[in-house]
Design an enzyme around this catalytic site. Structure first.
Site, PDB file in Angstrom:
ATOM      1  N   LEU A   1     -57.237  82.111 -17.780  1.00 22.59           N
ATOM      2  CA  LEU A   1     -56.505  82.683 -18.918  1.00 22.59           C
ATOM      3  C   LEU A   1     -56.909  81.993 -20.218  1.00 22.59           C
ATOM      4  CD1 LEU A   1     -54.357  84.509 -20.187  1.00 22.59           C
ATOM      5  CD2 LEU A   1     -52.626  82.813 -19.520  1.00 22.59           C
TER       6      LEU A   1
ATOM      7  N   TYR B   1     -44.842  76.047  -4.979  1.00 21.37           N
ATOM      8  CA  TYR B   1     -45.395  76.546  -6.245  1.00 21.37           C
ATOM      9  C   TYR B   1     -44.295  77.209  -7.081  1.00 21.37           C
ATOM     10  CZ  TYR B   1     -47.974  79.537  -9.522  1.00 21.37           C
ATOM     11  OH  TYR B   1     -48.422  80.160 -10.652  1.00 21.37           O
TER      12      TYR B   1
END
Length: 279
Positions: free
Chosen positions: A12, A124
């Site tokens: 990103l 996560y």
């Protein structure tokens, strides 16, 4: 604006640079130049550079790796955003933080809204939620952007893996009972570029439009790439992995649209463009 970007060398991060560099002054950092888990360094770095906004695209995103490296996951995904928020508070600037569909438990089977009940199942997801909570406790001016199933030119991802596997495997098994929104990092970066021009603070779900299972996504990738491979559907239970995944994590971009932003294009359009680029 002067924009500090963490994780600028990530998938990103690369696209954020492409989208923002012509219009803004960018301060680019990586884990070697700015360790977001080092509180004093983070606060001092932000004070020295005095940005107008910080975009946090740094994260430990190896979902299965997080199950084995719990402490690291919470340091990077939980403590890191907290430290950035503390630094932003010192200079009075907002923080835009990238979060994930994994903060949900996957039990709701309609597109998920920003204020739906959260309850991550994986390390996560839990570590990313800790980061979200810390930001909300410390800052009034923040953007939390939850997104999902990211792929882009500058990193490993599902479409690349599928196309690589197809070179040596006539058949590939892919999970069919996990549904989400594949999202192209370039489209996400453009959306972030729009959002930071506003003061519409809060939590947003931002993904490409339309949804599919991993199995459907794989079949579509091969169709677009004109690759002849047999895709065999399997259940998540059959395809055992260390970290549990949400079975349904389609994010509803309702708040994004309510604020007057255009919906991101269909994942099908985005993946066509992406495959043309990587081919």
């Amino acid at each position: 604006m002067k924009i500090l970007i963490t994780g600028s060398n990530g998938m990103l991060g690369h696209d954020l640079i492409d989208v923002l560099e012509d219009k803004h002054e960018l301060i680019l950092t990586t884990s070697s130049s700015l360790d977001i888990t080092d509180k004093d360094h983070v606060i001092n770095f932000i004070k020295e550079n005095n940005p107008d906004i910080v975009i946090n695209s740094a994260a430990y995103t190896n979902v299965d790796g997080c199950e084995e490296n719990v402490e690291l996951a919470f340091e990077v995904n939980g403590t890191g955003p907290r430290n950035l928020a503390l630094g932003c508070r010192e200079v009075g600037c907002p923080l835009l933080h990238i979060s994930t569909d994994y903060v949900f438990n996957g039990k709701i089977t309609r597109p998920l809204l920003e204020d739906d009940e959260i309850g991550p199942n994986s390390v996560y997801g839990k570590s990313k939620l800790e980061g979200e909570i810390a930001i909300q406790e410390i800052l009034d001016k923040f953007f939390i952007v939850r997104t999902a199933w990211l792929y882009g030119v500058n990193g490993g991802n599902f479409p690349k893996t599928m196309l690589e596997l197809a070179k040596n495997h006539p058949e590939i098994t892919v999970v069919t009972d996990e549904v989400g929104c594949p999202t192209y990092t370039l489209d996400l970066a453009k959306a972030i570029g729009e959002l930071i021009e506003t003061d519409y603070y809060g939590i947003y779900h931002v993904t490409n439009s339309d949804s599919c299972s991993w199995f459907d996504f794989a079949k579509y990738i091969f169709e677009v790439a004109e690759v002849d491979v047999k895709v065999i559907p399997v259940t998540a239970a059959e395809f055992a992995r260390p970290a549990p995944r949400p079975s349904y994590s389609v994010l509803d971009n309702k708040k994004w649209i309510e604020k007057g932003f255009k919906p991101l294009r269909s994942y099908k359009e985005a993946v066509k463009e992406y495959i043309n680029i990587i081919k």
